[in-house]
Design a protein around this motif. Sequence first.
Motif, PDB file in Angstrom:
ATOM      1  N   ARG A 195      -5.343   5.594   5.284  1.00  0.00           N
ATOM      2  CA  ARG A 195      -5.486   4.770   4.090  1.00  0.00           C
ATOM      3  C   ARG A 195      -4.264   4.870   3.173  1.00  0.00           C
ATOM      4  NH1 ARG A 195     -10.778   3.077   3.576  1.00  0.00           N
ATOM      5  NH2 ARG A 195     -12.308   4.222   4.852  1.00  0.00           N
ATOM      6  N   PHE A 196      -3.876   3.701   2.638  1.00  0.00           N
ATOM      7  CA  PHE A 196      -2.823   3.641   1.636  1.00  0.00           C
ATOM      8  C   PHE A 196      -3.293   2.776   0.472  1.00  0.00           C
ATOM      9  CE2 PHE A 196      -0.476   4.299   5.610  1.00  0.00           C
ATOM     10  CZ  PHE A 196       0.340   5.373   5.277  1.00  0.00           C
ATOM     11  N   ALA A 197      -2.932   3.169  -0.734  1.00  0.00           N
ATOM     12  CA  ALA A 197      -3.138   2.301  -1.883  1.00  0.00           C
ATOM     13  C   ALA A 197      -2.105   1.180  -1.841  1.00  0.00           C
ATOM     14  CB  ALA A 197      -3.010   3.098  -3.183  1.00  0.00           C
ATOM     15  N   TYR A 198      -2.421   0.062  -2.466  1.00  0.00           N
ATOM     16  CA  TYR A 198      -1.474  -1.051  -2.482  1.00  0.00           C
ATOM     17  C   TYR A 198      -0.194  -0.643  -3.208  1.00  0.00           C
ATOM     18  CZ  TYR A 198       0.725  -5.501  -3.412  1.00  0.00           C
ATOM     19  OH  TYR A 198       1.636  -6.526  -3.482  1.00  0.00           O
ATOM     20  N   ASN A 199       0.923  -0.926  -2.575  1.00  0.00           N
ATOM     21  CA  ASN A 199       2.259  -0.671  -3.119  1.00  0.00           C
ATOM     22  C   ASN A 199       2.572   0.818  -3.248  1.00  0.00           C
ATOM     23  OD1 ASN A 199       4.617  -2.106  -3.748  1.00  0.00           O
ATOM     24  ND2 ASN A 199       4.363  -1.697  -5.933  1.00  0.00           N
ATOM     25  N   GLU A 200       1.767   1.643  -2.604  1.00  0.00           N
ATOM     26  CA  GLU A 200       2.022   3.083  -2.618  1.00  0.00           C
ATOM     27  C   GLU A 200       3.268   3.383  -1.806  1.00  0.00           C
ATOM     28  OE1 GLU A 200      -0.430   7.214  -1.617  1.00  0.00           O
ATOM     29  OE2 GLU A 200      -1.033   5.325  -0.689  1.00  0.00           O
ATOM     30  N   ARG A 201       4.029   4.345  -2.283  1.00  0.00           N
ATOM     31  CA  ARG A 201       5.262   4.774  -1.604  1.00  0.00           C
ATOM     32  C   ARG A 201       5.001   6.161  -1.009  1.00  0.00           C
ATOM     33  NH1 ARG A 201      10.254   2.868   0.264  1.00  0.00           N
ATOM     34  NH2 ARG A 201      11.965   4.232  -0.367  1.00  0.00           N
ATOM     35  N   VAL A 202       5.039   6.253   0.338  1.00  0.00           N
ATOM     36  CA  VAL A 202       4.652   7.481   1.036  1.00  0.00           C
ATOM     37  C   VAL A 202       5.748   7.874   2.025  1.00  0.00           C
ATOM     38  CG1 VAL A 202       2.907   8.569   2.500  1.00  0.00           C
ATOM     39  CG2 VAL A 202       2.220   6.833   0.836  1.00  0.00           C
ATOM     40  N   ILE A 230      -5.823   2.822  13.098  1.00  0.00           N
ATOM     41  CA  ILE A 230      -5.815   1.707  12.155  1.00  0.00           C
ATOM     42  C   ILE A 230      -5.286   2.209  10.815  1.00  0.00           C
ATOM     43  CG2 ILE A 230      -7.244   0.069  10.865  1.00  0.00           C
ATOM     44  CD1 ILE A 230      -9.151   0.049  13.276  1.00  0.00           C
ATOM     45  N   VAL A 231      -4.364   1.446  10.243  1.00  0.00           N
ATOM     46  CA  VAL A 231      -3.850   1.696   8.900  1.00  0.00           C
ATOM     47  C   VAL A 231      -4.469   0.657   7.969  1.00  0.00           C
ATOM     48  CG1 VAL A 231      -1.794   1.502   7.437  1.00  0.00           C
ATOM     49  CG2 VAL A 231      -1.687   2.799   9.572  1.00  0.00           C
ATOM     50  N   THR A 232      -5.078   1.108   6.892  1.00  0.00           N
ATOM     51  CA  THR A 232      -5.685   0.211   5.913  1.00  0.00           C
ATOM     52  C   THR A 232      -4.910   0.286   4.605  1.00  0.00           C
ATOM     53  OG1 THR A 232      -7.912   0.344   6.834  1.00  0.00           O
ATOM     54  CG2 THR A 232      -7.740  -0.228   4.522  1.00  0.00           C
ATOM     55  N   VAL A 233      -4.428  -0.874   4.153  1.00  0.00           N
ATOM     56  CA  VAL A 233      -3.745  -0.982   2.865  1.00  0.00           C
ATOM     57  C   VAL A 233      -4.668  -1.751   1.926  1.00  0.00           C
ATOM     58  CG1 VAL A 233      -1.713  -1.833   1.638  1.00  0.00           C
ATOM     59  CG2 VAL A 233      -1.484  -0.965   3.978  1.00  0.00           C
ATOM     60  N   ALA A 234      -5.002  -1.143   0.795  1.00  0.00           N
ATOM     61  CA  ALA A 234      -5.933  -1.749  -0.145  1.00  0.00           C
ATOM     62  C   ALA A 234      -5.347  -3.012  -0.773  1.00  0.00           C
ATOM     63  CB  ALA A 234      -6.304  -0.756  -1.242  1.00  0.00           C
ATOM     64  N   ASN A 235      -6.207  -3.873  -1.265  1.00  0.00           N
ATOM     65  CA  ASN A 235      -5.769  -5.048  -2.006  1.00  0.00           C
ATOM     66  C   ASN A 235      -5.146  -4.632  -3.334  1.00  0.00           C
ATOM     67  OD1 ASN A 235      -6.603  -7.220  -0.266  1.00  0.00           O
ATOM     68  ND2 ASN A 235      -8.722  -6.667  -0.747  1.00  0.00           N
ATOM     69  N   PRO A 236      -4.391  -5.526  -3.970  1.00  0.00           N
ATOM     70  CA  PRO A 236      -3.786  -5.169  -5.268  1.00  0.00           C
ATOM     71  C   PRO A 236      -4.786  -4.717  -6.317  1.00  0.00           C
ATOM     72  CG  PRO A 236      -2.749  -7.150  -4.398  1.00  0.00           C
ATOM     73  CD  PRO A 236      -3.893  -6.825  -3.479  1.00  0.00           C
ATOM     74  N   ASP A 237      -6.036  -5.205  -6.235  1.00  0.00           N
ATOM     75  CA  ASP A 237      -7.054  -4.792  -7.203  1.00  0.00           C
ATOM     76  C   ASP A 237      -7.727  -3.481  -6.827  1.00  0.00           C
ATOM     77  OD1 ASP A 237      -8.647  -5.487  -5.072  1.00  0.00           O
ATOM     78  OD2 ASP A 237      -9.701  -7.115  -6.097  1.00  0.00           O
ATOM     79  N   GLY A 238      -7.266  -2.873  -5.690  1.00  0.00           N
ATOM     80  CA  GLY A 238      -7.816  -1.593  -5.257  1.00  0.00           C
ATOM     81  C   GLY A 238      -8.962  -1.700  -4.285  1.00  0.00           C
TER      82      GLY A 238
END
Length: 603
Positions: A510-517, A592-600
């Motif tokens: 899981r990644f938050a939207y626009n997260e830098r990892v 599977i990699v899941t990236v959240a929507n901009p609203d989280g």
Amino acid sequence: MPALNRRKFLGTSASGLGLLGLSGAMPAWARGADILAGNARKGLDEVAGPNIDLTVARSAFATGNRRGGAIAVNGTIPGPLLRLQEGTTVRLNVHNQLEEDTSIHWHGLLVPFQLDGVPGVSFPGVKPGETFTAEFPVRQAGTYWWHSHSGLQEQAGHYGAIVVDPAGPDPVRADREYIVVLSEFSDMSPHTIFDKLKKGEGYFNYNQNTWTDDYPLSGGDRRMWARMRMMPTDILDVSSAAYTYLLNGHGPLDNLEYLFRPGERVRLRFINAGAMTFFNIRIPGLPMTVVQADGKDVEPVEVDEFQIGVAETYDVVVTPGEQQAYTLVAESMDRSGMGIATLASTPGARAAIPPLRDPPLLTMADMGMSGMDHGSGGDAGKTGMDHSSGGDMAGMDHGSSGDSDMAGMAGMAGGMQMRDISRLPPDVKVGPGLDMVSMNPVDRMGDPGIGLADVPHRTLDYRKLRSLTPHREGRTPSRRMEIHLTGNMERYMWSFDGKKFSAVSDEPIRFAYNERVRVKLINDTMMAHPIHLHGHFFELVNGAPADRQPLKHTVILQPGGSAQFDLTADEPGDWAFHCHLLYHMHAGMFQIVTVANPDGSEA
């Protein structure tokens, strides 16, 4: 297009997983059904425009002395070159004439996740007799490719090239260009190949050491390898014993030509569309200047040879001189075979074809022991574990190992636990699917690839790549993530963090939207793995300035080593993350990699 609920979508049916190639039914032709009489044509047509039709159909294919069932798209293998224009919108219509579901993944193109083409992750697949349309804006330029993500269809010929011309001036100046699609063909069903690998992972390795070979291995070396039940020539899972190597669908006897005029700048767009083969590319007598990697422009690097992993693309520029012809060699990494083409100044001109080189031997570094040995480190320097016991080499008899420098390595390894699970983080599952833990997984981005460390000419490695222009992204990663590449070679089990992807997973990365990892990949196996993340480009942490780290969609993890990349997770949705060796993915090295929507919210 409305977002899809991941849990609801993934739970719809078992057929979704079958389309991922993890539990699907064997297609009719692989069960012995008659194949179509007509052969697919060799080579690729070019299609362009805002509306493109791609028809997937059963066919047959022949090259050299091999003939067998195949899957052709628009009647050719490879399928057609998609010539797109940055800044336009394209409508791609996929017509399925197979008796089974199919799909197309637009490898490297930035598209909404629902159009990414991975059954069971982003859409349900294309049913027999149906059409799926992917319409999206073309947001980038460069060299990419497309392929099936259903079962093992990719091995059968379901792949092709993509070239996206830039909206503005191209920074690469060339007088002419050619596409070079690297792949393989086997007259064996891909399901048969996989079955043989499950029964014996060295089934296709015809380079195994014997009593009569001339490998630079002493008696002590050979006894040590025999005790470990391992092979220093275990380089590729599938070799020329099963494969004929193809360039644009042409085998080495097909006289494929690329014409030139002396002094011209010729751009060659290399695409490794193979299922299982790393290729070493060279043109004897003609230097190559690498100008693009995975579709992204890089500062020019002049080399004489480079290794291209499965799913990677490299663009090079060459300037042929007055020589009438030059041989383009695509040698498999295990050096069991090669694909051949000719750069010719006149039709029919030919240059000498170099012989296959001696097979490479694995090293200490490939065992994850880089930096732990300072007295030897030769090509025969790999130590390993006893696959029959699953771990500790202590207690092995090294009394006869004084025959070579391998003795010191064997003695050192003999006191170490080669499956030391205390080195693993707690989220790595320990079980029969994990037969080795790298003892010292150093960053191997400066490695040109197995077999190329000791060649006498210039090679490419990731540390030599620099982005041609600075990135807009300048943030420091806010967190770190570590992922282990795991496997059991003898049982042919492959996974991430010891967990085989074989069922609907509710535990994606899981990644938050626009997260830098910053992601660190650690290879706890003795094989090289091309790791591909869908929907994104990441920046290799290769020593370049932060704003010039090269962008890629696929990274090669050398055996026993590690690599890091910085990811900005700015494409919402569910994305595949997997090893691009087809049978490794099929066996479970998939997530599977899941990236959240901009609203989280979850996509």
